[in-house]
Design an enzyme around this catalytic site. Structure first.
Site, PDB file in Angstrom:
ATOM      1  N   ASP A  33       0.769  -1.061   0.037  1.00 46.55           N
ATOM      2  CA  ASP A  33       0.033  -0.033  -0.051  1.00 46.55           C
ATOM      3  C   ASP A  33       0.927   1.040   0.224  1.00 46.55           C
ATOM      4  O   ASP A  33       1.526   1.431   1.139  1.00 46.55           O
ATOM      5  CB  ASP A  33      -0.936   0.026   1.232  1.00 46.55           C
ATOM      6  CG  ASP A  33      -1.781   1.224   1.218  1.00 46.55           C
ATOM      7  OD1 ASP A  33      -1.564   2.096   0.736  1.00 46.55           O
ATOM      8  OD2 ASP A  33      -2.746   1.201   2.157  1.00 46.55           O
ATOM      9  N   ILE A  34       0.862   2.054  -1.209  1.00 52.41           N
ATOM     10  CA  ILE A  34       1.611   3.098  -1.403  1.00 52.41           C
ATOM     11  C   ILE A  34       1.307   4.228  -0.523  1.00 52.41           C
ATOM     12  O   ILE A  34       2.175   5.446  -0.370  1.00 52.41           O
ATOM     13  CB  ILE A  34       2.111   3.488  -2.701  1.00 52.41           C
ATOM     14  CG1 ILE A  34       0.920   3.927  -3.404  1.00 52.41           C
ATOM     15  CG2 ILE A  34       2.926   2.343  -3.580  1.00 52.41           C
ATOM     16  CD1 ILE A  34       1.279   4.605  -4.750  1.00 52.41           C
ATOM     17  N   ALA A  57      -2.435   4.980  -9.042  1.00 55.40           N
ATOM     18  CA  ALA A  57      -3.197   6.438  -8.586  1.00 55.40           C
ATOM     19  C   ALA A  57      -4.695   6.244  -8.466  1.00 55.40           C
ATOM     20  O   ALA A  57      -5.417   5.083  -8.837  1.00 55.40           O
ATOM     21  CB  ALA A  57      -2.964   7.258  -9.881  1.00 55.40           C
ATOM     22  N   THR A 100      -0.586  13.241 -15.701  1.00 53.39           N
ATOM     23  CA  THR A 100      -1.556  13.668 -16.714  1.00 53.39           C
ATOM     24  C   THR A 100      -1.816  14.769 -17.489  1.00 53.39           C
ATOM     25  O   THR A 100      -1.185  15.794 -16.757  1.00 53.39           O
ATOM     26  CB  THR A 100      -2.966  13.401 -15.744  1.00 53.39           C
ATOM     27  OG1 THR A 100      -4.085  13.501 -16.870  1.00 53.39           O
ATOM     28  CG2 THR A 100      -2.945  14.325 -14.784  1.00 53.39           C
ATOM     29  N   ASP A 101      -2.313  14.652 -18.645  1.00 49.33           N
ATOM     30  CA  ASP A 101      -2.742  16.039 -19.147  1.00 49.33           C
ATOM     31  C   ASP A 101      -3.791  16.987 -18.656  1.00 49.33           C
ATOM     32  O   ASP A 101      -4.020  18.192 -18.953  1.00 49.33           O
ATOM     33  CB  ASP A 101      -3.161  15.624 -20.655  1.00 49.33           C
ATOM     34  CG  ASP A 101      -4.282  14.716 -20.901  1.00 49.33           C
ATOM     35  OD1 ASP A 101      -4.529  13.844 -19.815  1.00 49.33           O
ATOM     36  OD2 ASP A 101      -4.990  14.929 -21.711  1.00 49.33           O
ATOM     37  N   TYR A 125      -9.045  15.660  -9.894  1.00 51.97           N
ATOM     38  CA  TYR A 125      -8.110  14.600 -10.261  1.00 51.97           C
ATOM     39  C   TYR A 125      -6.843  15.354 -10.687  1.00 51.97           C
ATOM     40  O   TYR A 125      -5.889  14.835 -10.290  1.00 51.97           O
ATOM     41  CB  TYR A 125      -8.888  13.711 -11.383  1.00 51.97           C
ATOM     42  CG  TYR A 125      -7.746  12.886 -11.967  1.00 51.97           C
ATOM     43  CD1 TYR A 125      -7.282  11.774 -11.665  1.00 51.97           C
ATOM     44  CD2 TYR A 125      -7.221  13.257 -13.406  1.00 51.97           C
ATOM     45  CE1 TYR A 125      -6.136  11.005 -12.185  1.00 51.97           C
ATOM     46  CE2 TYR A 125      -6.472  12.498 -14.062  1.00 51.97           C
ATOM     47  CZ  TYR A 125      -5.895  11.376 -13.434  1.00 51.97           C
ATOM     48  OH  TYR A 125      -4.775  10.705 -14.201  1.00 51.97           O
ATOM     49  N   LYS A 129      -3.129  15.414  -8.845  1.00 50.41           N
ATOM     50  CA  LYS A 129      -2.331  14.870  -9.681  1.00 50.41           C
ATOM     51  C   LYS A 129      -1.259  15.882  -9.418  1.00 50.41           C
ATOM     52  O   LYS A 129       0.074  15.663  -9.552  1.00 50.41           O
ATOM     53  CB  LYS A 129      -2.532  14.358 -11.129  1.00 50.41           C
ATOM     54  CG  LYS A 129      -3.578  12.967 -11.125  1.00 50.41           C
ATOM     55  CD  LYS A 129      -2.811  11.752 -10.793  1.00 50.41           C
ATOM     56  CE  LYS A 129      -1.560  11.442 -11.853  1.00 50.41           C
ATOM     57  NZ  LYS A 129      -1.071  10.288 -11.386  1.00 50.41           N
TER      58      LYS A 129
HETATM   59  N1  NAP Z   1      -6.238   6.243 -17.586  1.00 55.84           N
HETATM   60  C1  NAP Z   1      -5.902   7.300 -18.309  1.00 55.84           C
HETATM   61  O1  NAP Z   1      -6.531   7.647 -19.494  1.00 55.84           O
HETATM   62  C2  NAP Z   1      -4.663   8.155 -17.797  1.00 55.84           C
HETATM   63  C3  NAP Z   1      -4.372   9.280 -18.385  1.00 55.84           C
HETATM   64  C4  NAP Z   1      -3.288  10.108 -18.021  1.00 55.84           C
HETATM   65  C5  NAP Z   1      -2.576   9.822 -16.948  1.00 55.84           C
HETATM   66  N2  NAP Z   1      -2.843   8.598 -16.412  1.00 55.84           N
HETATM   67  C6  NAP Z   1      -2.007   8.261 -15.161  1.00 55.84           C
HETATM   68  O2  NAP Z   1      -1.363   7.126 -15.500  1.00 55.84           O
HETATM   69  C7  NAP Z   1      -1.291   6.038 -14.290  1.00 55.84           C
HETATM   70  C8  NAP Z   1      -1.737   4.799 -14.688  1.00 55.84           C
HETATM   71  O3  NAP Z   1      -3.084   4.884 -15.052  1.00 55.84           O
HETATM   72  P1  NAP Z   1      -4.024   3.744 -15.271  1.00 55.84           P
HETATM   73  O4  NAP Z   1      -5.186   3.957 -16.203  1.00 55.84           O
HETATM   74  O5  NAP Z   1      -3.140   2.558 -15.405  1.00 55.84           O
HETATM   75  O6  NAP Z   1      -4.540   3.516 -13.857  1.00 55.84           O
HETATM   76  P2  NAP Z   1      -5.571   2.378 -13.071  1.00 55.84           P
HETATM   77  O7  NAP Z   1      -5.654   1.249 -14.203  1.00 55.84           O
HETATM   78  O8  NAP Z   1      -6.744   2.811 -12.322  1.00 55.84           O
HETATM   79  O9  NAP Z   1      -4.392   1.587 -12.185  1.00 55.84           O
HETATM   80  C9  NAP Z   1      -4.084   2.185 -11.016  1.00 55.84           C
HETATM   81  C10 NAP Z   1      -3.746   1.117 -10.112  1.00 55.84           C
HETATM   82  O10 NAP Z   1      -3.292   1.676  -8.601  1.00 55.84           O
HETATM   83  C11 NAP Z   1      -3.828   0.751  -7.677  1.00 55.84           C
HETATM   84  N3  NAP Z   1      -3.926   1.031  -6.583  1.00 55.84           N
HETATM   85  C12 NAP Z   1      -4.851   2.124  -5.688  1.00 55.84           C
HETATM   86  N4  NAP Z   1      -4.550   2.278  -4.656  1.00 55.84           N
HETATM   87  C13 NAP Z   1      -3.257   1.702  -4.392  1.00 55.84           C
HETATM   88  C14 NAP Z   1      -2.596   1.873  -3.019  1.00 55.84           C
HETATM   89  N5  NAP Z   1      -2.852   2.495  -1.822  1.00 55.84           N
HETATM   90  N6  NAP Z   1      -1.464   1.329  -3.215  1.00 55.84           N
HETATM   91  C15 NAP Z   1      -0.841   0.517  -4.500  1.00 55.84           C
HETATM   92  N7  NAP Z   1      -1.781   0.755  -5.473  1.00 55.84           N
HETATM   93  C16 NAP Z   1      -2.772   1.307  -5.442  1.00 55.84           C
HETATM   94  C17 NAP Z   1      -4.960   0.062  -8.329  1.00 55.84           C
HETATM   95  O11 NAP Z   1      -5.306  -1.029  -7.433  1.00 55.84           O
HETATM   96  P3  NAP Z   1      -6.930  -1.357  -7.267  1.00 55.84           P
HETATM   97  O12 NAP Z   1      -7.369  -1.579  -8.925  1.00 55.84           O
HETATM   98  O13 NAP Z   1      -6.894  -2.664  -6.511  1.00 55.84           O
HETATM   99  O14 NAP Z   1      -7.493  -0.227  -6.719  1.00 55.84           O
HETATM  100  C18 NAP Z   1      -4.782  -0.062  -9.645  1.00 55.84           C
HETATM  101  O15 NAP Z   1      -3.945  -1.356  -9.950  1.00 55.84           O
HETATM  102  C19 NAP Z   1      -1.907   7.007 -13.303  1.00 55.84           C
HETATM  103  O16 NAP Z   1      -0.983   7.621 -12.449  1.00 55.84           O
HETATM  104  C20 NAP Z   1      -2.907   7.860 -14.009  1.00 55.84           C
HETATM  105  O17 NAP Z   1      -3.101   9.012 -13.319  1.00 55.84           O
HETATM  106  C21 NAP Z   1      -3.847   7.804 -16.715  1.00 55.84           C
END
Ligand code: NAP
Length: 286
Positions: A33-34, A57, A100-101, A125, A129
């Site tokens: 847990d980060i 995140a 993120t953008d 959000y 971030k």
């Molecule tokens: N998705 C987009 O369109 C997008 C766009 C721009 C930037 N980003 C950034 O890119 C990164 C990756 O995004 P993603 O879409 O791959 O995210 P995601 O699919 O929502 O995955 C986030 C992960 O973080 C885990 N998590 C939640 N709470 C935690 C904790 N306390 N300790 C450790 N892990 C934890 C989640 O676990 P659970 O599933 O079990 O909760 C999940 O596996 C993020 O930083 C996001 O802000 C995403």
């Protein structure tokens, strides 16, 4: 994103440990847990960790607007990255973090956003971030922050999978054309990060970088291309305005990222968004 990191790091000369807050069925995962700094310190010490790539995140943009959730969203998007930065600073390590953008958007610009442009988030959000980025920078750790946009992949729930499904089952669909950005295949970003870390290209080059696929489109254009690649010709897809969809958050109208810095610094070639979309959808269809 984390799942794509698993794929690209297979065969690395370095050892990677994959962590999550819960057990992942069928995948070797250490629980971490980060939001818990001591747990991070313990993991780092026990495994002699020199680099952390943080893909975790709070990513539910609408859900982040719930005032009751603010403390949790801030904890995950701002305090947790700070914890990781503190733990890396203590061992002179490197923190690689994804942002993120959506840290942009509050100002009405129509040219691609550069790394040093002031953050103007339009929602919780993006704001949290941005706090995460600032917290990392304030620790004095060596860091790479990659701001990316509109991520999709074969894994998890995402826009590409949703639209593949909707355009094959619905006779018509409205999608916003007044929000413009660039989709990003998470595999491409993971491959870029892997190249930079594996080949130690970060040495002397830490800082903030932008990475999305090449090109510009609206969510409407994105959907049209998804339907075309999927061969879903029956669905009538119409462009509409954002205000036709009630949402708790105002999303950026224009959040295209300028990628000149990452390309020039690391010699990275960035794939065009439709080429990467085809690759991902080929994998999904297979
Ligand atoms: N998705 C987009 O369109 C997008 C766009 C721009 C930037 N980003 C950034 O890119 C990164 C990756 O995004 P993603 O879409 O791959 O995210 P995601 O699919 O929502 O995955 C986030 C992960 O973080 C885990 N998590 C939640 N709470 C935690 C904790 N306390 N300790 C450790 N892990 C934890 C989640 O676990 P659970 O599933 O079990 O909760 C999940 O596996 C993020 O930083 C996001 O802000 C995403």
């Amino acid at each position: 994103m984390g799942n794509e990191m698993r794929i690209v790091t297979e065969g690395s000369k370095d050892k990677y440990i994959f962590t999550d807050v819960v057990e992942i069925e069928g995948q070797e995962t250490s629980i971490l847990d980060i939001t818990n700094l001591d747990a991070i310190r313990k993991m780092v010490a026990e495994n002699d960790i020199k680099v952390i790539v943080n893909c975790a995140a709070w990513t539910n943009v609408d859900g982040a607007e719930d005032p009751e959730k603010y403390a949790l969203v801030e904890k995950l998007n701002a305090t947790a990255p700070e914890n990781l930065a503190i733990a890396m600073k203590e061992v002179n390590g490197l923190l690689v973090h994804i942002s993120t953008d959506y840290v942009f958007g509050g100002d009405p610009y129509n040219t691609p956003c550069k790394e040093d442009q002031k953050g103007t988030p339009t929602g919780v959000y993006g704001l949290t971030k941005l706090h995460g980025e600032q917290n990392i920078q304030n620790t004095g750790v060596d860091y790479l922050i990659f701001r990316t946009a509109w991520l999709y992949s074969e894994f998890g729930k995402n826009f590409v999978k949703t639209m593949m499904n909707l355009t094959s089952t619905k006779p018509q669909l409205k999608v916003v054309f007044d929000q413009v950005g660039t989709p990003t295949y998470a595999y491409d970003l993971a491959a870029a990060i892997f190249d930079i870390v594996e080949n130690r290209k970060y040495e002397g080059n830490t800082g903030v970088y932008h990475y999305s696929n090449e090109g510009v489109c609206s969510w409407f254009d994105f959907t049209m291309m998804i339907a075309e690649i999927a061969g879903n010709k029956e669905c009538y897809i119409q462009p509409c305005h954002s205000d036709e969809f009630p949402s708790p958050v105002k999303r950026p109208a224009y959040s295209v990222l300028d990628k000149t810095k990452i390309k020039e610094t690391f010699g990275i070639t960035v794939p065009y968004w439709t080429d990467s979309l085809k690759k991902c959808m080929d994998n999904l269809i297979k």
